[in-house]
Motif scaffolding. Structure first.
Motif, PDB file in Angstrom:
ATOM      1  N   UNK A 253      26.744  16.989  42.092  1.00 41.11           N
ATOM      2  CA  UNK A 253      27.135  17.003  43.509  1.00 41.11           C
ATOM      3  C   UNK A 253      27.668  15.652  43.980  1.00 41.11           C
ATOM      4  N   UNK A 254      27.299  14.583  43.272  1.00 44.28           N
ATOM      5  CA  UNK A 254      27.788  13.254  43.646  1.00 44.28           C
ATOM      6  C   UNK A 254      27.048  12.602  44.787  1.00 44.28           C
TER       7      UNK A 254
ATOM      8  N   UNK B 194      25.501   9.044  44.221  1.00 47.36           N
ATOM      9  CA  UNK B 194      26.327   7.888  43.862  1.00 47.36           C
ATOM     10  C   UNK B 194      26.135   6.742  44.862  1.00 47.36           C
ATOM     11  N   UNK B 195      26.001   7.091  46.145  1.00 48.11           N
ATOM     12  CA  UNK B 195      25.796   6.057  47.159  1.00 48.11           C
ATOM     13  C   UNK B 195      24.524   5.255  46.854  1.00 48.11           C
ATOM     14  N   UNK B 196      23.426   5.980  46.597  1.00 49.23           N
ATOM     15  CA  UNK B 196      22.158   5.309  46.290  1.00 49.23           C
ATOM     16  C   UNK B 196      22.244   4.534  44.983  1.00 49.23           C
TER      17      UNK B 196
ATOM     18  N   UNK C 161      16.065  10.073  42.864  1.00 47.38           N
ATOM     19  CA  UNK C 161      17.371   9.543  43.258  1.00 47.38           C
ATOM     20  C   UNK C 161      18.483  10.530  42.920  1.00 47.38           C
ATOM     21  N   UNK C 162      18.443  11.088  41.721  1.00 47.37           N
ATOM     22  CA  UNK C 162      19.418  12.138  41.373  1.00 47.37           C
ATOM     23  C   UNK C 162      18.644  13.412  41.093  1.00 47.37           C
TER      24      UNK C 162
ATOM     25  N   UNK D 298      28.970   3.002  34.325  1.00 50.43           N
ATOM     26  CA  UNK D 298      28.238   2.987  33.050  1.00 50.43           C
ATOM     27  C   UNK D 298      26.938   3.786  33.173  1.00 50.43           C
ATOM     28  N   UNK D 299      26.304   3.671  34.330  1.00 48.33           N
ATOM     29  CA  UNK D 299      25.062   4.426  34.550  1.00 48.33           C
ATOM     30  C   UNK D 299      25.379   5.924  34.576  1.00 48.33           C
ATOM     31  N   UNK D 300      26.468   6.278  35.219  1.00 46.43           N
ATOM     32  CA  UNK D 300      26.857   7.682  35.308  1.00 46.43           C
ATOM     33  C   UNK D 300      27.188   8.241  33.922  1.00 46.43           C
TER      34      UNK D 300
END
Ligand code: FES
Length: 65
Positions: free
Chosen positions: A44-45, A48-50, A8-9, A33-35
């Protein structure tokens, strides 16, 4: 990695299941909070959508319990 799992990331090397585990273990309720917890989204960001979709899914699931 199981069949429905995916990276995912890619910058933090975390899969969907890694995030599910972290979110549940730490009782995280927001993408922010997850970030903060994982540094996901800080390069790269594009994840974030996923992450938003995953968080919505987990919160929905918890509401049903
Ligand atoms: S894929 Fe998550 S920061 Fe780049």
């Amino acid at each position: 990695m199981s069949d429905n799992d995916f990276l995912l990331c890619r910058h933090m090397g975390l899969t969907r299941n890694d995030f599910v585990k972290i979110i549940k273990e730490k009782n995280l309720t927001t993408v922010e909070a997850v970030m903060d917890e994982t540094d996901a989204g800080s390069v790269c960001g594009s994840c974030i959508y996923d992450l938003n979709l995953l968080m919505e899914e987990i919160l929905e699931e918890q509401k049903k319990k």
